[in-house]
Design a protein around this motif. Structure first.
Motif, PDB file in Angstrom:
ATOM      1  N   ALA A  28       2.200  -0.011   1.919  1.00  0.00           N
ATOM      2  CA  ALA A  28       3.040   0.978   2.593  1.00  0.00           C
ATOM      3  C   ALA A  28       3.191   2.195   1.700  1.00  0.00           C
ATOM      4  O   ALA A  28       3.512   2.081   0.519  1.00  0.00           O
ATOM      5  CB  ALA A  28       4.409   0.378   2.907  1.00  0.00           C
ATOM      6  N   ALA A  29       2.973   3.368   2.257  1.00  0.00           N
ATOM      7  CA  ALA A  29       3.090   4.605   1.485  1.00  0.00           C
ATOM      8  C   ALA A  29       4.545   5.013   1.288  1.00  0.00           C
ATOM      9  O   ALA A  29       4.852   5.824   0.425  1.00  0.00           O
ATOM     10  CB  ALA A  29       2.329   5.733   2.181  1.00  0.00           C
ATOM     11  N   ALA A  30       5.443   4.464   2.085  1.00  0.00           N
ATOM     12  CA  ALA A  30       6.879   4.750   1.984  1.00  0.00           C
ATOM     13  C   ALA A  30       7.620   3.565   2.600  1.00  0.00           C
ATOM     14  O   ALA A  30       6.993   2.632   3.112  1.00  0.00           O
ATOM     15  CB  ALA A  30       7.232   6.051   2.697  1.00  0.00           C
ATOM     16  N   TYR A  57      -3.407 -10.438   1.827  1.00  0.00           N
ATOM     17  CA  TYR A  57      -3.495  -8.996   1.620  1.00  0.00           C
ATOM     18  C   TYR A  57      -4.750  -8.436   2.293  1.00  0.00           C
ATOM     19  O   TYR A  57      -5.783  -9.103   2.392  1.00  0.00           O
ATOM     20  CB  TYR A  57      -3.547  -8.660   0.141  1.00  0.00           C
ATOM     21  CG  TYR A  57      -2.261  -8.946  -0.611  1.00  0.00           C
ATOM     22  CD1 TYR A  57      -1.109  -9.355   0.055  1.00  0.00           C
ATOM     23  CD2 TYR A  57      -2.198  -8.810  -1.994  1.00  0.00           C
ATOM     24  CE1 TYR A  57       0.055  -9.622  -0.624  1.00  0.00           C
ATOM     25  CE2 TYR A  57      -1.022  -9.076  -2.690  1.00  0.00           C
ATOM     26  CZ  TYR A  57       0.100  -9.479  -2.007  1.00  0.00           C
ATOM     27  OH  TYR A  57       1.252  -9.746  -2.687  1.00  0.00           O
ATOM     28  N   ILE A  58      -4.664  -7.172   2.715  1.00  0.00           N
ATOM     29  CA  ILE A  58      -5.795  -6.473   3.325  1.00  0.00           C
ATOM     30  C   ILE A  58      -6.473  -5.656   2.238  1.00  0.00           C
ATOM     31  O   ILE A  58      -5.861  -4.761   1.644  1.00  0.00           O
ATOM     32  CB  ILE A  58      -5.325  -5.565   4.474  1.00  0.00           C
ATOM     33  CG1 ILE A  58      -4.605  -6.389   5.549  1.00  0.00           C
ATOM     34  CG2 ILE A  58      -6.503  -4.816   5.074  1.00  0.00           C
ATOM     35  CD1 ILE A  58      -3.980  -5.542   6.648  1.00  0.00           C
ATOM     36  N   ALA A  78      10.793  -4.981   7.963  1.00  0.00           N
ATOM     37  CA  ALA A  78      10.727  -3.801   7.098  1.00  0.00           C
ATOM     38  C   ALA A  78       9.760  -4.018   5.930  1.00  0.00           C
ATOM     39  O   ALA A  78       9.555  -5.151   5.480  1.00  0.00           O
ATOM     40  CB  ALA A  78      12.117  -3.465   6.584  1.00  0.00           C
ATOM     41  N   PHE A  79       9.177  -2.918   5.444  1.00  0.00           N
ATOM     42  CA  PHE A  79       8.325  -2.907   4.254  1.00  0.00           C
ATOM     43  C   PHE A  79       8.940  -1.988   3.212  1.00  0.00           C
ATOM     44  O   PHE A  79       9.474  -0.926   3.548  1.00  0.00           O
ATOM     45  CB  PHE A  79       6.914  -2.388   4.580  1.00  0.00           C
ATOM     46  CG  PHE A  79       6.034  -3.371   5.287  1.00  0.00           C
ATOM     47  CD1 PHE A  79       5.174  -4.203   4.584  1.00  0.00           C
ATOM     48  CD2 PHE A  79       6.045  -3.460   6.678  1.00  0.00           C
ATOM     49  CE1 PHE A  79       4.347  -5.100   5.235  1.00  0.00           C
ATOM     50  CE2 PHE A  79       5.231  -4.355   7.344  1.00  0.00           C
ATOM     51  CZ  PHE A  79       4.371  -5.179   6.622  1.00  0.00           C
ATOM     52  N   PRO A  84       2.383  -4.613  -0.138  1.00  0.00           N
ATOM     53  CA  PRO A  84       1.132  -4.849   0.589  1.00  0.00           C
ATOM     54  C   PRO A  84       1.381  -5.112   2.076  1.00  0.00           C
ATOM     55  O   PRO A  84       2.350  -5.784   2.452  1.00  0.00           O
ATOM     56  CB  PRO A  84       0.553  -6.089  -0.111  1.00  0.00           C
ATOM     57  CG  PRO A  84       1.139  -6.057  -1.473  1.00  0.00           C
ATOM     58  CD  PRO A  84       2.522  -5.507  -1.302  1.00  0.00           C
ATOM     59  N   ILE A  85       0.513  -4.562   2.894  1.00  0.00           N
ATOM     60  CA  ILE A  85       0.580  -4.760   4.341  1.00  0.00           C
ATOM     61  C   ILE A  85      -0.079  -6.099   4.677  1.00  0.00           C
ATOM     62  O   ILE A  85      -1.215  -6.351   4.267  1.00  0.00           O
ATOM     63  CB  ILE A  85      -0.137  -3.613   5.089  1.00  0.00           C
ATOM     64  CG1 ILE A  85       0.510  -2.264   4.738  1.00  0.00           C
ATOM     65  CG2 ILE A  85      -0.121  -3.852   6.591  1.00  0.00           C
ATOM     66  CD1 ILE A  85       1.937  -2.116   5.204  1.00  0.00           C
TER      67      ILE A  85
END
Length: 242
Positions: A28-30, A57-58, A78-79, A84-85
């Motif tokens: 996640a970038a944010a 993990y991707i 939430a992240f 990691p997505i």
């Protein structure tokens, strides 16, 4: 070099440790809240130590176009920024978000409150909060016998999870107007039947529960007091017990 001179200090050769192998992981970038539809700007690749990789993990080497392909999915929870997505925490565009976050055996039921916040803890109830559901209705029998408008409030459900909140918007005179609020609750089938009937014969309000009280078993809660009647006479209300 004369015999009395000390020998020169040994030459120290610094050898840098080899860099630990890494793999690009999609993160996640944010900070991303639950229910957000992902855009490419919400994601980025980040180098991750190979010895800390998890099968969920991707990675770029396995899914080179994952950043573009993941866009459009909805977050089930939430992240944190840099987290990691994982596919398990996403809902694909062709799947229903509400059905994905609903626990097994539960039903999602939407109830309607007013738009002033008086029926929803001042508008501060949010998804994942726990609430009690209170039904308010006119007591026809007591109203006839007393000649006054007798309103009764009673708690019909306790410690219910809120799945979503929203607004009812209708067009009036060419303008969109907020005419009410909705709250979608996670209920058992029996609770779903109870609240559906209650909404037909009265109005429903939500009472926000403290985090400390959430999840407490019913027997641990204080015994409810006698139901109270609110008697409206000449514009003045008063409480009395049954």
């Amino acid at each position: 070099m004369s015999g009395g001179d000390p020998p020169p200090p040994p030459t120290v050769v610094k050898v840098e440790a080899p860099a630990a192998p890494t793999t690009d992981v999609l993160v996640a970038a944010a900070e991303l809240p639950m229910g957000q539809v992902l855009q490419p700007a919400d994601l980025r690749w980040q180098k991750w130590p190979d010895d800390a990789l998890t099968p969920g993990y991707i990675t770029r080497k396995d899914v080179p176009k994952a950043l573009e392909e993941t866009a459009g999915a909805t977050t089930r929870s939430a992240f944190l920024s840099g987290e990691p997505i994982r596919p398990q925490k996403l809902v694909r565009p062709d799947s229903g978000f509400m059905a994905a976050i609903l626990p097994a055996g539960m039903r999602a039921v939407a109830i309607v409150t007013d738009s002033r916040g008086t029926n929803s803890a001042g508008g501060f109830i949010l998804p994942n909060d726990r609430v009690d559901v209170i039904r308010t209705f006119r007591d026809e029998e007591n109203s006839k016998s007393t000649g006054s408008d007798v309103q009764v409030s009673q708690t019909i459900l306790t410690d219910v999870r809120v799945l979503a909140v929203g607004q009812l918007i209708q067009e009036k005179n060419g303008t969109n107007v907020v005419t009410g609020e909705t709250a979608t609750l996670a209920l058992t089938p029996g609770q779903a039947e109870k609240i559906t009937l209650a909404q037909k014969v009265g109005s429903l309000s939500l009472a926000l529960r403290s985090l400390a009280d959430s999840g407490r078993p019913p027997e641990a809660e204080a015994a409810p007091q006698e139901a109270a009647l609110t008697v409206m006479r000449f514009g003045v209300s008063r409480q009395q017990t049954r």
